[in-house]
Enzyme design. Sequence first.
Site, PDB file in Angstrom:
ATOM      1  N   GLU A   1      37.211  50.241  46.945  1.00 11.75           N
ATOM      2  CA  GLU A   1      37.283  50.259  48.413  1.00 11.75           C
ATOM      3  C   GLU A   1      37.765  51.633  48.841  1.00 11.75           C
ATOM      4  O   GLU A   1      38.853  52.072  48.431  1.00 11.75           O
ATOM      5  CB  GLU A   1      38.230  49.177  48.953  1.00 11.75           C
ATOM      6  CG  GLU A   1      37.659  47.781  48.841  1.00 11.75           C
ATOM      7  CD  GLU A   1      38.516  46.728  49.521  1.00 11.75           C
ATOM      8  OE1 GLU A   1      39.202  47.034  50.519  1.00 11.75           O
ATOM      9  OE2 GLU A   1      38.492  45.580  49.021  1.00 11.75           O
TER      10      GLU A   1
ATOM     11  N   GLN B   1      32.296  49.356  54.521  1.00 12.03           N
ATOM     12  CA  GLN B   1      31.447  48.309  53.979  1.00 12.03           C
ATOM     13  C   GLN B   1      30.049  48.444  54.589  1.00 12.03           C
ATOM     14  O   GLN B   1      29.941  48.538  55.799  1.00 12.03           O
ATOM     15  CB  GLN B   1      31.981  46.939  54.321  1.00 12.03           C
ATOM     16  CG  GLN B   1      33.376  46.674  53.867  1.00 12.03           C
ATOM     17  CD  GLN B   1      33.760  45.181  53.986  1.00 12.03           C
ATOM     18  OE1 GLN B   1      32.943  44.347  54.352  1.00 12.03           O
ATOM     19  NE2 GLN B   1      34.994  44.881  53.687  1.00 12.03           N
TER      20      GLN B   1
ATOM     21  N   GLU C   1      31.439  42.304  52.474  1.00 11.91           N
ATOM     22  CA  GLU C   1      32.381  41.191  52.547  1.00 11.91           C
ATOM     23  C   GLU C   1      31.953  40.225  53.647  1.00 11.91           C
ATOM     24  O   GLU C   1      31.260  40.614  54.603  1.00 11.91           O
ATOM     25  CB  GLU C   1      33.789  41.757  52.854  1.00 11.91           C
ATOM     26  CG  GLU C   1      34.888  40.698  52.890  1.00 11.91           C
ATOM     27  CD  GLU C   1      36.291  41.282  52.851  1.00 11.91           C
ATOM     28  OE1 GLU C   1      36.439  42.513  52.997  1.00 11.91           O
ATOM     29  OE2 GLU C   1      37.234  40.499  52.661  1.00 11.91           O
TER      30      GLU C   1
ATOM     31  N   ASN D   1      41.638  40.752  43.826  1.00 11.35           N
ATOM     32  CA  ASN D   1      41.524  41.854  44.792  1.00 11.35           C
ATOM     33  C   ASN D   1      42.877  42.038  45.470  1.00 11.35           C
ATOM     34  O   ASN D   1      43.478  41.057  45.930  1.00 11.35           O
ATOM     35  CB  ASN D   1      40.474  41.504  45.863  1.00 11.35           C
ATOM     36  CG  ASN D   1      40.487  42.504  47.011  1.00 11.35           C
ATOM     37  OD1 ASN D   1      40.028  43.630  46.844  1.00 11.35           O
ATOM     38  ND2 ASN D   1      41.012  42.108  48.162  1.00 11.35           N
ATOM     39  N   GLU D   2      43.318  43.270  45.538  1.00  8.69           N
ATOM     40  CA  GLU D   2      44.585  43.580  46.213  1.00  8.69           C
ATOM     41  C   GLU D   2      45.634  42.504  45.921  1.00  8.69           C
ATOM     42  O   GLU D   2      46.195  41.878  46.828  1.00  8.69           O
ATOM     43  CB  GLU D   2      44.357  43.797  47.722  1.00  8.69           C
ATOM     44  CG  GLU D   2      43.439  44.980  47.971  1.00  8.69           C
ATOM     45  CD  GLU D   2      43.423  45.515  49.401  1.00  8.69           C
ATOM     46  OE1 GLU D   2      43.950  44.874  50.308  1.00  8.69           O
ATOM     47  OE2 GLU D   2      42.860  46.606  49.582  1.00  8.69           O
TER      48      GLU D   2
ATOM     49  N   TYR E   1      42.164  54.047  51.915  1.00  8.08           N
ATOM     50  CA  TYR E   1      41.441  54.213  53.188  1.00  8.08           C
ATOM     51  C   TYR E   1      41.946  55.441  53.936  1.00  8.08           C
ATOM     52  O   TYR E   1      43.122  55.823  53.828  1.00  8.08           O
ATOM     53  CB  TYR E   1      41.636  52.968  54.059  1.00  8.08           C
ATOM     54  CG  TYR E   1      40.782  51.795  53.605  1.00  8.08           C
ATOM     55  CD1 TYR E   1      39.436  51.730  53.940  1.00  8.08           C
ATOM     56  CD2 TYR E   1      41.324  50.781  52.828  1.00  8.08           C
ATOM     57  CE1 TYR E   1      38.643  50.670  53.526  1.00  8.08           C
ATOM     58  CE2 TYR E   1      40.538  49.707  52.409  1.00  8.08           C
ATOM     59  CZ  TYR E   1      39.195  49.659  52.759  1.00  8.08           C
ATOM     60  OH  TYR E   1      38.412  48.614  52.338  1.00  8.08           O
TER      61      TYR E   1
END
Length: 509
Positions: free
Chosen positions: A309, A358, A27, A174-175, A253
């Site tokens: 992710e 990432q 990103e 995204n999200e 996460y």
Amino acid sequence: MDTTTAVIDLDLPGPRISRHVYGHFAEHLGRCIYGGFYVGEDADVPHVRGIRLDVVEALRELAIPNLRWPGGCFADDYHWRDGIGPRDERPRMVNSHWGDVVEDNAFGTHEFMDLCELLGAEAYVAGNVGSGTVAEMSEWIEYLTRADDSPMAALRRANGRDEPWKVPFFGVGNEAWGCGGNLRVEQFASLARQYSTYVRDHAGNEVYRIAAGASDGDLHWTEVLMQSFGPLDGPADAAAPAAPFQGISLHYYTFTGTWQDKGSATGFTEDEWYLALQKASFMEHLLTRHGQVMDRYDPARRVGLVVDEWGTWWNVEPGTNPGFLYQQNTLRDALVASVHLDAFHRHADRVVMANIAQTVNVLQAMLLTDPDTGALVRTPSFHVFAMNRPHHDADSLAVHLRDVPEREVDGDALPLVSASASVKGDAACVSLTNLDADAARTVVLDLRGRDVVGHAATVLTAAATSSHNTPDDPAAVAPAPLDSVRAHERGLEVTLPAHSYVTVTLTLG
Ligand code: AHR
């Protein structure tokens, strides 16, 4: 010492583990793109057209199958036309999510596709639903992949690229429940159908469209996206649905604290070691639960689940920009990775892709670069990805574990051994993680169905659970041959050191 048994039927291959579960994510965030991948054409550090050479060479060791770009949250602020044409004429923008810094768009579409070609990775381009238009998304895929003299193909040529690129993966938002527009799922499901329709296949380029999916255990989000397909109950061998999208994503996460104070990357207690690994093991539960919802609408499993992710998210290293998400990476991160990858292997029938967040200098990175000296360090997580290369595009094998010790963590039982396995032709690979911070564990591999004519084992461990690699000590956590593998009447016996990750590769007769 008590023994754990792992029964593996080597002659019963299961669903194929797509190499794409070993995907990565880059990103426009902190020093991932700028200073990580891209140093610019005037840099002293060796580079190819501004792309850092040692980063490319290191990542080629991992055979990265795909790279997701430009975000993340950044993707829903990104307007691709700002990142093409002469660099000194590209407009600037504010990267409001990550450090509120000014982005000069020096790294854009051509630079990203150049990076993918250097890495030998396939492109996963994330399109802007949150603040972009349908036409903008439609023109981006035309610009990237169209061969003839269409307006966008002509513009690409004018910017120096004659041949169209291949773009096999395209993210639609995204999200969307958060930074990607704060939408309700019913609203987003309609937009995802609409935007996906205009991400067209040009010039033989077949796009796999991935709609922005759920966070963590939000099963309702998955359910509504699945409902938006309409009937999907055809025969198992029917072609994947042609429209509107082919996959849905999931983000999860690992951290031990709260979103405000996630925990230190290196300064953690033994309880936090186990808590992190319990949180990592939760991925198994998430894949099962989201998979069950998807199965209700898509029993033939034609829609893919894309975990685009995942990984650890700790407090930033002291003294660094809080918006840049730069964190250290210890042996604990490596085991968080191996536990996730085991779960992806076990769910190979539904999980078609995953992207750890990432790649360079951000969150659970493979590589860290020193901003002052430029020194490059391979993290412990890098080594897990390297050790797992035999699993790429191999057929999964079920591993039946018996006598696994457990530890109570937050009221739940955490199994202290994680395992998965795969077979490709005459080679098999068994992954074994010993989550026990203090005790070694012997595992008997009860290998059935095929002759094993050779074996080799590799271990990743370190002096301490918090050991990590630095420019001064780049191999504090590095793989080494493991000589504790012995013949056993049922197959092999292997002793896993405390806090370790082991792969055993088998040559089959
Ligand atoms: O990976 C960092 C951020 O985490 C991404 O931009 C966003 O999608 C997620 O919230």
